[in-house]
Design an enzyme around this catalytic site. Structure first.
Site, short mmCIF file in Angstrom:
data_model
loop_
_atom_site.label_atom_id
_atom_site.label_comp_id
_atom_site.label_asym_id
_atom_site.label_seq_id
_atom_site.Cartn_x
_atom_site.Cartn_y
_atom_site.Cartn_z
N GLU A 1 38.18 27.25 30.18
CA GLU A 1 37.90 27.17 31.61
C GLU A 1 36.91 26.07 31.94
OE1 GLU A 1 36.80 31.30 32.46
OE2 GLU A 1 38.93 31.82 32.64
N GLU B 1 35.11 43.96 36.55
CA GLU B 1 35.70 42.83 37.27
C GLU B 1 37.08 43.14 37.84
OE1 GLU B 1 35.92 39.26 34.95
OE2 GLU B 1 36.99 38.16 36.52
N ASP C 1 42.90 39.11 30.03
CA ASP C 1 41.54 39.09 30.53
C ASP C 1 41.13 40.41 31.18
OD1 ASP C 1 39.06 38.19 31.21
OD2 ASP C 1 39.72 36.94 32.89
C1 BDP Z 1 36.86 36.04 33.15
C2 BDP Z 1 35.96 35.88 34.30
C3 BDP Z 1 35.13 34.65 34.24
C4 BDP Z 1 34.50 34.52 32.87
C5 BDP Z 1 35.57 34.52 31.83
C6 BDP Z 1 35.04 34.52 30.40
O1 BDP Z 1 36.75 35.88 35.48
O2 BDP Z 1 34.17 34.75 35.24
O3 BDP Z 1 33.72 33.39 32.76
O4 BDP Z 1 36.31 35.71 31.93
O5 BDP Z 1 35.12 35.56 29.76
O6 BDP Z 1 37.12 37.42 33.05
O7 BDP Z 1 34.58 33.50 29.91
#
Ligand code: BDP
Length: 684
Positions: A291, A398, A370
């Site tokens: 990301e 989340e 996720d």
């Molecule tokens: C996702 C989240 C994000 C996190 C990412 C992570 O949306 O905010 O940074 O995982 O685990 O669930 O790095």
């Protein structure tokens, strides 16, 4: 307040809770040996518990009295306190404790022995819990060793005081770019964590901004050391999330290439600096090439190169590198159906098995996507036999209602831990893999993203405290049932009134399935408002680059991940899981749409069609959400007003939002498919 005290209420114990006997027992406490570090915290805790539950001030002594009742506390002879050692050298035996009873006719003596000061602390929390739960002192005996070595919490807190995916206020660690001056709330948190056996914490977000990158500088470290001091008192090792590009961003080195000599030198010096300030520093948590975070790919290196470079720097000090496997292409072309985000972690990391240094641990999310409400277990578990591993859960909700909806997650985690990977003929459950012995890992365990903030009740929703409590208890002993844990938590939190326990237990145990039923169906996941991840938006991510699709059209829905016609993801599992998921007949209903694209008329094992299942579960789910509020209302006057009202308000909100979910999802699929509800209920 009762909200703030969570499960550590220490309410006054009455006669039917063996008050008399416990008063005698804790009236005199014989302390064997030197009590520093976590041992001292244990004694303070005993004092507090005795005063609050039993109304006494224990007399501490260093030799046993010749008669009468007493509690004797000590560390196993010859054992050093774990606080004196690097976290990589801790053993499970150091954190073990035993509680032995020597009763005579008119007195009761207990001997609490810890493997180290941490073991003593865990033993004390065990004893205080037993008192609060009303256990008979004449039946007390215990011999406990934590099943997992690393039992970690990850804070996603930012230095500006915000929390990524935080639903309970702001950070208790930071304010306005700095670590808070008054660390008393951090101490209360350390105490809470220790009470459920947590022994490691990373204190900043895995997404490291420039400001947190500076935590490892000469200016930043004294501040971080203040926080490490607090956690050390409770036997908890401190870790930092680091920025892989730190040599570039703050080091004045022209690159962050892990094979560059200057970069390696910079990290070695950085490690030396860190350990000068924090001699028992735990190590680094790293989100790299994920990301948009920097990582080794930018230099044509792989993840083993990146992790090993950091590991080499920490190795002389006994530190660990916890390297996250949440690596996937978040910029994919949604028109290209050949890519599958679910495959990514395995595709990236499986080929590197055996290439990581001994002090590297790969941190793997429980599922391949996720933290959805329902996902299969990540196929990486069992697939890597020569690499240390940490399983990652998400306590912060989340995708599971953001602490506005009730969702007790322990049953979900339990399913993950009990899942048989079939990596070996028998005993291939995930819990045996992360526990370490199955493949002889040097060090392993479980981590989870925390759900706390500076809210009065810590977790936004008061009942969400059960998730933090349950996480700690479950990874200490994965053989505890979700129900046992829920009951313990309910008793400790609300007292031992049967009707309260009964109702709270019922609500907690029903909540995950209720939440699942009115949100995204049959394991397909997502369908949430992009970025916020709260509330329904069926196509929110459907035509985006994140790789999170449901492929619903007028004829059907689901992601084809089979070998013959789909992405081939199912092949990442061992037989017979591979065949089970690959087969339309044998795939479990709750994961059907994760693995298969089917027509709406497809019949589930349950007997109903996919489309009718969607309608039915959404009607039933919204109704059940409303039912939660009705169950809770029975407890008015049985739970203090503060907590009663806080929970009542959240449940009312949940009931409303569940209806919204129901209507958005049902309407969407009714319009897409044109298939009416068999029962003729109103769909807009
Ligand atoms: C996702 C989240 C994000 C996190 C990412 C992570 O949306 O905010 O940074 O995982 O685990 O669930 O790095």
């Amino acid at each position: 307040s009762t909200l703030y005290r969570t499960w550590l209420q220490y309410n006054e114990v009455g006669e039917n809770g063996f008050r008399g006997m416990y008063r005698e027992l804790l009236g005199r406490i014989v302390v064997a040996g030197e009590s520093s570090g976590a041992f001292a915290a244990a004694l303070r805790e005993l004092e507090l518990g005795a005063k609050s539950m039993l109304g006494i001030n224990p007399e501490f002594m260093n030799a046993a009295p010749s008669s009468g009742s007493y509690l004797r506390i000590g560390i196993k002879t010859g054992e050093a306190s774990s606080g004196d050692r690097a976290v990589s050298a801790w053993g499970k035996e150091d954190e073990a404790f035993s509680l032995k009873r020597f009763s005579t006719d008119d007195s009761i003596r207990l001997e609490l022995t810890g493997g180290s000061s941490s073991g003593v602390l865990y033993g004390v929390f065990f004893l205080l819990r037993a008192i609060a739960l009303g256990m008979n002192p004449q039946e007390l005996a215990a011999e406990e060793t934590p099943v997992n070595r690393l039992r970690m919490i990850n804070q996603w807190d930012n230095a500006d005081g915000s929390i990524e995916r935080g639903y309970a206020g702001n950070s208790i660690f930071y304010e306005g770019g700095e670590i808070v001056q008054d660390t008393s709330r951090i101490r209360d948190y350390a105490r809470m964590l220790a009470s459920v056996g947590i022994n490691a914490i990373s204190i900043n977000n895995v997404n490291v901004h420039e400001i947190e990158t500076r935590f490892i500088t000469e200016e930043g470290l004294p501040e971080v050391a203040r926080v490490a001091d607090v956690f050390r008192e409770y036997g908890i090792a401190l870790f930092l999330s680091i920025n892989f590009a730190a040599p570039l961003v703050i080091g004045g080195v022209g690159t962050a290439d892990p094979l560059d000599a200057e970069v390696r030198q910079w990290w070695a010096e950085t490690a030396n600096r860190i350990y000068r300030h924090i001699p028992d520093f735990g190590g680094f948590v790293v989100k790299a090439d994920s990301e948009h975070r920097p990582g080794p790919f930018a230099y044509g290196r792989d993840h083993a190169d990146g992790a090993n470079m950091l590991a080499e720097a920490l190795e002389p000090h006994g530190g660990l590198v916890i390297w996250r496997c949440f690596v996937y292409n978040c910029m994919q072309d949604w028109r290209d159906r050949s890519t599958d985000r679910a495959r990514a972690a395995y595709d990236h990391f499986k080929p590197l098995d055996g290439k990581f240094r001994d002090n590297v641990l790969l941190q793997i999310k429980n599922g391949p996507m996720d933290f959805q409400v329902r996902e299969p277990v990540s196929p990486l578990f069992g697939a890597m036999t020569r690499t240390n591993q940490v399983l990652e859960f998400q306590v912060t909700q989340e995708y599971t209602g953001q602490q506005r909806h009730l969702c007790y997650l322990v049953p979900q985690w339990k399913q993950v831990l009990d899942f048989d990977t079939h990596a070996v003929t028998s005993g291939g459950e995930v819990k045996n893999i992360v526990e370490g012995s199955l493949f002889g890992m040097k060090i392993s365990g479980v981590a989870a993203v925390s759900n706390i903030g500076n809210d009065e009740c810590w977790t936004g929703h008061p009942l969400a405290q059960a998730n933090l409590y349950g996480y700690g208890r479950l990874i200490w002993n994965p053989d505890l049932s979700a129900e046992e844990i829920a009951e313990e938590w309910a008793r400790l939190t609300f007292g031992n009134q049967p009707v309260v326990i009964d109702k709270v237990l019922h609500m907690l145990m029903a909540s995950w399935s209720i939440y699942e039923s009115y949100t995204s169906p049959l394991g397909v996941g997502w369908m949430v408002v992009p970025h916020y991840h709260y509330g329904p938006d069926v196509d929110g991510y459907e035509y985006s680059r994140w790789g999170t699709y449901h492929f619903a059209d007028r004829d059907g829905i689901g992601v084809d991940r089979t070998v013959a016609s789909g992405t081939g993801y199912t092949a990442q599992y061992f037989s017979p899981n591979r065949e089970m998921y690959d087969s339309l007949e044998n795939c479990p209903d709750e994961l059907l749409l994760f693995f298969h694209h089917v027509p709406y008329s497809h019949r589930l094992h349950s007997g109903s069609t996919v489309i009718q299942h969607i309608y039915d579960t959404h009607f039933a789910g919204a109704e059940a959400a409303e039912g939660l509020g009705m169950v809770w209302s029975v407890l008015k006057d049985r739970v203090d007003a503060e907590r009663f009202e806080a929970v009542e308000a959240r449940l009312a909100e949940q009931a409303e939002h569940a209806k919204h979910w129901r209507d958005v999802i049902n309407t969407y699929f009714y319009r897409k498919s044109g298939v009416p509800d068999e029962q003729g209920r109103q769909i807009y």
